[in-house]
Design a protein around this motif. Structure first.
Motif, PDB file in Angstrom:
ATOM      1  N   UNK A  56       0.843  -1.208   0.000  1.00  0.00           N
ATOM      2  CA  UNK A  56       0.000   0.000   0.000  1.00  0.00           C
ATOM      3  C   UNK A  56       0.873   1.252   0.000  1.00  0.00           C
ATOM      4  N   UNK A  57       0.507   2.223  -0.819  1.00  0.00           N
ATOM      5  CA  UNK A  57       1.278   3.473  -0.908  1.00  0.00           C
ATOM      6  C   UNK A  57       0.296   4.589  -1.236  1.00  0.00           C
ATOM      7  N   UNK A  58       0.692   5.835  -1.073  1.00  0.00           N
ATOM      8  CA  UNK A  58      -0.211   6.930  -1.428  1.00  0.00           C
ATOM      9  C   UNK A  58      -0.554   6.851  -2.921  1.00  0.00           C
ATOM     10  N   UNK A  59      -1.762   7.265  -3.269  1.00  0.00           N
ATOM     11  CA  UNK A  59      -2.138   7.325  -4.682  1.00  0.00           C
ATOM     12  C   UNK A  59      -1.299   8.418  -5.340  1.00  0.00           C
ATOM     13  N   UNK A  67      -7.609   5.351   3.835  1.00  0.00           N
ATOM     14  CA  UNK A  67      -8.254   4.110   4.271  1.00  0.00           C
ATOM     15  C   UNK A  67      -8.909   3.346   3.117  1.00  0.00           C
ATOM     16  N   UNK A  68      -9.532   4.055   2.159  1.00  0.00           N
ATOM     17  CA  UNK A  68     -10.298   3.353   1.118  1.00  0.00           C
ATOM     18  C   UNK A  68      -9.430   2.368   0.339  1.00  0.00           C
ATOM     19  N   UNK A  69      -8.295   2.886  -0.161  1.00  0.00           N
ATOM     20  CA  UNK A  69      -7.467   2.009  -0.991  1.00  0.00           C
ATOM     21  C   UNK A  69      -6.820   0.927  -0.138  1.00  0.00           C
ATOM     22  N   UNK A  70      -6.456   1.303   1.096  1.00  0.00           N
ATOM     23  CA  UNK A  70      -5.831   0.321   1.989  1.00  0.00           C
ATOM     24  C   UNK A  70      -6.809  -0.807   2.313  1.00  0.00           C
ATOM     25  N   UNK A  71      -8.040  -0.419   2.633  1.00  0.00           N
ATOM     26  CA  UNK A  71      -9.038  -1.413   3.026  1.00  0.00           C
ATOM     27  C   UNK A  71      -9.297  -2.391   1.883  1.00  0.00           C
ATOM     28  N   UNK A  97       0.238   6.785   6.624  1.00  0.00           N
ATOM     29  CA  UNK A  97      -1.154   6.347   6.766  1.00  0.00           C
ATOM     30  C   UNK A  97      -1.936   7.374   7.573  1.00  0.00           C
ATOM     31  N   UNK A  98      -3.123   7.695   7.132  1.00  0.00           N
ATOM     32  CA  UNK A  98      -3.986   8.559   7.943  1.00  0.00           C
ATOM     33  C   UNK A  98      -4.364   7.775   9.200  1.00  0.00           C
ATOM     34  N   UNK A  99      -4.804   8.475  10.268  1.00  0.00           N
ATOM     35  CA  UNK A  99      -5.216   7.751  11.476  1.00  0.00           C
ATOM     36  C   UNK A  99      -6.292   6.703  11.166  1.00  0.00           C
ATOM     37  N   UNK A 100      -7.204   7.020  10.257  1.00  0.00           N
ATOM     38  CA  UNK A 100      -8.244   6.039   9.896  1.00  0.00           C
ATOM     39  C   UNK A 100      -7.621   4.802   9.265  1.00  0.00           C
ATOM     40  N   UNK A 105      -5.598  -0.950   9.809  1.00  0.00           N
ATOM     41  CA  UNK A 105      -4.537  -1.943   9.996  1.00  0.00           C
ATOM     42  C   UNK A 105      -4.728  -2.644  11.340  1.00  0.00           C
ATOM     43  N   UNK A 106      -5.031  -1.833  12.343  1.00  0.00           N
ATOM     44  CA  UNK A 106      -5.211  -2.366  13.690  1.00  0.00           C
ATOM     45  C   UNK A 106      -6.333  -3.402  13.721  1.00  0.00           C
ATOM     46  N   UNK A 107      -7.439  -3.051  13.091  1.00  0.00           N
ATOM     47  CA  UNK A 107      -8.593  -3.936  13.066  1.00  0.00           C
ATOM     48  C   UNK A 107      -8.228  -5.242  12.358  1.00  0.00           C
ATOM     49  N   UNK A 108      -7.499  -5.097  11.247  1.00  0.00           N
ATOM     50  CA  UNK A 108      -7.094  -6.302  10.517  1.00  0.00           C
ATOM     51  C   UNK A 108      -6.205  -7.172  11.381  1.00  0.00           C
TER      52      UNK A 108
END
Ligand SMILES: [Zn+2]
Length: 301
Positions: A56-59, A67-71, A97-100, A105-108
């Protein structure tokens, strides 16, 4: 191997290289201590075509990992392994990474299947949420010893005198050393320091040195940083008897007393303050070099 590893340390010490090495090892089909480099898993990883490794990297044109692309990436990967084995998520410069996104990541991490691994890199640990950090095994990548940096630089064809200088001033970061090596303005600034601050031996030299510095005034902070590093290295060498210190100095400087060098360091601070206070550059440079000349006189006695 922990399911989440965070590699931290100075920029350029090799965190990303190490993270990729770990990732490749996880995907290697030989299953040895390190990646074999030959199997299908290794080859696909190195070619960046392994379906179970994502980065994952910035667009494009963005600075943060959202979060959208990461998720989406993580969801695709978590549901099923395309190759039936481990899945690896490598997040370089994880502080982007934004806090969201960090919470995602944490949730995963909390819910991920056994064979999902996260590898994060980040210069400064505290740039990540404490909750994320606490779920990671933290590996602090140490600065490299000067000798190893020098060998690596020589191995890459860097000329010996530059390799020597870089190994002393890159703060144990090979990445930084390579960046400095390519930065011609850095070498120009070093040369200016040599030809001005380190070459004034008497009153008669000051005017010409000030004149020469006028062309470099935009680089003023850098010149002072270099001068400070050099003087500190010489001082350190004198205090510890280390060899090699002062190699860049004219012979007279070898006679400098520790007291003199401390006074010159103080004068560097004054010069910086004057620059901050918009004192005329030529006047500040003149004053600084007067002090150097005063001190060099005491070494000749
Ligand atoms: Zn392999």
């Amino acid at each position: 191997m922990a399911h989440a590893v965070l590699l931290t340390g100075e920029s350029g010490v090799g965190k990303k290289t190490l993270a990729r090495y770990f990732a490749q090892a996880l995907l290697c089909e030989k299953g040895g201590d390190g990646p074999c480099g030959q199997c299908r898993g290794c080859r696909r990883f190195l070619a960046r075509t392994h379906p179970d490794a994502v980065f994952p990297a910035p667009l494009p044109k963005e600075k943060t990992i959202r979060i959208d692309s990461l998720r989406e990436m993580i969801e695709n990967l978590s549901h099923h392994s395309l190759e039936g084995g481990r899945r690896v998520i490598v997040i370089e410069n994880a502080e982007r990474m934004t806090p969201q996104a960090q919470n995602c990541v944490l949730k995963t991490l909390e819910e991920a299947p056994e064979d999902v691994y996260f590898l994060l890199t980040c210069d400064v640990e505290s740039a990540l949420l404490p909750t994320v950090r606490s779920r990671c095994r933290i590996v602090r990548v140490q600065p490299w010893p000067g000798e190893r940096i020098k060998r690596a630089l020589l191995g890459q064809g860097v000329p010996p005198d530059r390799a020597e200088t870089l190994s002393r001033y890159c703060e144990g970061s090979l990445g930084r050393a390579l960046q400095m090596q390519q930065d011609e303005s850095y070498w120009a600034a070093r040369e200016a320091v040599q030809k001005t601050f380190l070459s004034v031996a008497g009153q008669k030299d000051i005017a010409a040195a000030v004149q020469a510095l006028q062309n470099q005034r935009d680089q003023g902070d850098r010149l002072l940083d270099i001068m400070e590093q050099e003087v500190r290295a010489l001082l350190h060498g004198k205090a510890t008897g280390a060899s090699g210190a002062g190699a860049d100095f004219p012979p007279l400087w070898q006679e400098a007393s520790e007291k003199s060098l401390c006074r010159i360091l103080e004068a560097i601070l004054t010069f910086r303050r004057q620059r901050g206070a918009n004192v005329n550059f030529a006047a500040a440079a003149d004053h600084f070099m007067q002090i150097i000349v005063e001190e060099t006189k005491t070494w000749q006695a």
